[in-house]
Design a protein around this motif. Structure first.
Motif, PDB file in Angstrom:
ATOM      1  N   PHE A  88      11.109   8.564   2.555  1.00 18.77           N
ATOM      2  CA  PHE A  88      11.089   9.653   3.545  1.00 18.77           C
ATOM      3  C   PHE A  88       9.675   9.802   4.120  1.00 18.77           C
ATOM      4  CE2 PHE A  88      14.849  12.207   1.608  1.00 18.77           C
ATOM      5  CZ  PHE A  88      15.741  11.539   2.424  1.00 18.77           C
ATOM      6  N   HIS A  89       8.694   9.807   3.231  1.00 13.93           N
ATOM      7  CA  HIS A  89       7.307   9.985   3.679  1.00 13.93           C
ATOM      8  C   HIS A  89       6.883   8.837   4.592  1.00 13.93           C
ATOM      9  CE1 HIS A  89       3.257  11.655   3.406  1.00 13.93           C
ATOM     10  NE2 HIS A  89       2.820  10.419   3.292  1.00 13.93           N
ATOM     11  N   VAL A 134       5.211   8.095   8.945  1.00 13.62           N
ATOM     12  CA  VAL A 134       3.822   7.659   9.182  1.00 13.62           C
ATOM     13  C   VAL A 134       3.805   6.130   9.302  1.00 13.62           C
ATOM     14  CG1 VAL A 134       2.773   9.600   7.947  1.00 13.62           C
ATOM     15  CG2 VAL A 134       3.353   7.509   6.696  1.00 13.62           C
ATOM     16  N   PRO A 135       2.823   5.585  10.014  1.00 19.74           N
ATOM     17  CA  PRO A 135       2.762   4.117  10.129  1.00 19.74           C
ATOM     18  C   PRO A 135       2.541   3.446   8.770  1.00 19.74           C
ATOM     19  CG  PRO A 135       1.359   5.179  11.775  1.00 19.74           C
ATOM     20  CD  PRO A 135       1.783   6.248  10.819  1.00 19.74           C
ATOM     21  N   GLU A 136       1.626   3.973   8.011  1.00 24.74           N
ATOM     22  CA  GLU A 136       1.406   3.471   6.657  1.00 24.74           C
ATOM     23  C   GLU A 136       0.679   4.529   5.839  1.00 24.74           C
ATOM     24  OE1 GLU A 136      -0.725  -0.233   6.946  1.00 24.74           O
ATOM     25  OE2 GLU A 136      -2.516   0.692   7.782  1.00 24.74           O
ATOM     26  N   ALA A 137       0.677   4.344   4.528  1.00 23.15           N
ATOM     27  CA  ALA A 137       0.050   5.325   3.638  1.00 23.15           C
ATOM     28  C   ALA A 137      -0.514   4.598   2.426  1.00 23.15           C
ATOM     29  CB  ALA A 137       1.069   6.375   3.193  1.00 23.15           C
ATOM     30  N   ARG A 151       6.436  -2.653   2.442  1.00 26.15           N
ATOM     31  CA  ARG A 151       5.450  -3.726   2.476  1.00 26.15           C
ATOM     32  C   ARG A 151       4.094  -3.131   2.078  1.00 26.15           C
ATOM     33  NH1 ARG A 151       5.722  -8.557   4.701  1.00 26.15           N
ATOM     34  NH2 ARG A 151       7.491  -8.060   6.054  1.00 26.15           N
ATOM     35  N   THR A 152       3.370  -3.846   1.230  1.00 25.35           N
ATOM     36  CA  THR A 152       2.041  -3.400   0.814  1.00 25.35           C
ATOM     37  C   THR A 152       1.004  -4.414   1.272  1.00 25.35           C
ATOM     38  OG1 THR A 152       2.990  -2.425  -1.205  1.00 25.35           O
ATOM     39  CG2 THR A 152       0.597  -2.670  -1.130  1.00 25.35           C
ATOM     40  N   LEU A 163       6.950   1.202   5.598  1.00 26.13           N
ATOM     41  CA  LEU A 163       8.382   0.937   5.552  1.00 26.13           C
ATOM     42  C   LEU A 163       8.662  -0.295   6.418  1.00 26.13           C
ATOM     43  CD1 LEU A 163      10.693   2.548   4.223  1.00 26.13           C
ATOM     44  CD2 LEU A 163      11.011   3.712   6.405  1.00 26.13           C
ATOM     45  N   ARG A 164       9.532  -1.178   5.951  1.00 21.17           N
ATOM     46  CA  ARG A 164       9.871  -2.385   6.728  1.00 21.17           C
ATOM     47  C   ARG A 164      10.987  -2.045   7.715  1.00 21.17           C
ATOM     48  NH1 ARG A 164      10.351  -7.495   2.760  1.00 21.17           N
ATOM     49  NH2 ARG A 164      10.872  -8.444   4.782  1.00 21.17           N
ATOM     50  N   ARG A 165      10.730  -1.097   8.588  1.00 19.68           N
ATOM     51  CA  ARG A 165      11.763  -0.587   9.490  1.00 19.68           C
ATOM     52  C   ARG A 165      12.413  -1.678  10.334  1.00 19.68           C
ATOM     53  NH1 ARG A 165      13.032   4.693  10.948  1.00 19.68           N
ATOM     54  NH2 ARG A 165      14.750   3.738  12.096  1.00 19.68           N
ATOM     55  N   ALA A 166      11.578  -2.520  10.970  1.00 19.86           N
ATOM     56  CA  ALA A 166      12.131  -3.542  11.868  1.00 19.86           C
ATOM     57  C   ALA A 166      13.028  -4.502  11.088  1.00 19.86           C
ATOM     58  CB  ALA A 166      11.003  -4.293  12.567  1.00 19.86           C
TER      59      ALA A 166
END
Lengths: 108, 108
Positions: free
Chosen positions: A31-32, A36-39, A67-68, A79-82
Motif C-alpha cells: 500500500f505504501h 510513492v515512486p520508491e522508499a 524491486r530493490t 512496486l513493480r507496477r508495470a
C-alpha cells in the motif's frame, strides 16, 4: 556493487503474487509503495525489528511485487507496477483501491 | 435445516480475501467456481481427501469468497461474485482472468 535477484516478469505467477500480498505487514508495505515512486527500507521499517522485516522484503521480491535497488548504503524499494500490470491486468489497481477500506494497525 | 455461517459483505477484508486465494487448491476451486453458477462439494473434491478439503472450504467461506447452500444431502458452492465485486471492484475479474496463465496441477 551487490544486487538483489528479481524474477523475470514472465515468470511471475498469480499464486506467488497472492501469497506475497496475503500478510498484513507486506500488504501495508505494498500500500505504501503504491503511493510513492520508491522508499528506503529504513522508512518502511517503522518501529518493527529489522530481522523480521528482511523476510518480508525477501518474500515481496521473490513474488515479483517489489524491486530493490542498492545505492551506496541505501536500499530503495519500489512496486513493480508495470510488470504486475502487464502480467495481471487490473490486479494491483483493485488491491491498491481497497487501501482506504483496510484498517491500518501499523506505522507506515 | 442446517446452514453455514457466511460473513456479511461489509465485513469482508482485502487481507482475508487474499489469504483465502493464496493457496493452490483454494485458488483452483475459485477458478472452477468462476466458470459455473455453483458446484457440489463432491464435484470439487476430485481425488483429494475430504478431510483436508473441508478446511479449504471453511477458509473460503470465512474469507467471504464462497457461499455454501445445503439442499438435502448435497452442498452447493458458489463464488460470492456480486459481494466481492461490490467490496473490491475489479479484484475477482483480475484474478479469474489470470486463470489461463496458471499451470493447473489439480483435477478440477
Amino acid at each position: 556493487m551487490p544486487e538483489y535477484d528479481h524474477p523475470a516478469t514472465e515468470s511471475l505467477t498469480l499464486l506467488g503474487v497472492l501469497r506475497g500480498l496475503a500478510d498484513p505487514i507486506r500488504l501495508e508495505i505494498v500500500f505504501h509503495l503504491g503511493s510513492v515512486p520508491e522508499a528506503t527500507c529504513a522508512s518502511l521499517l517503522g518501529s518493527r525489528p529489522r530481522s523480521s522485516m528482511s523476510h518480508h522484503f525477501q518474500v515481496l521480491r521473490e513474488s515479483g511485487l517489489l524491486r530493490t535497488r542498492i545505492q551506496g548504503v541505501q536500499h530503495f524499494n519500489s512496486l513493480r507496477r508495470a510488470d504486475l500490470d502487464f502480467r495481471f491486468p487490473g490486479l494491483m489497481d483493485a488491491v491498491l483501491a481497497a487501501r482506504p477500506h483496510e484498517a491500518s494497525a501499523g506505522t507506515l
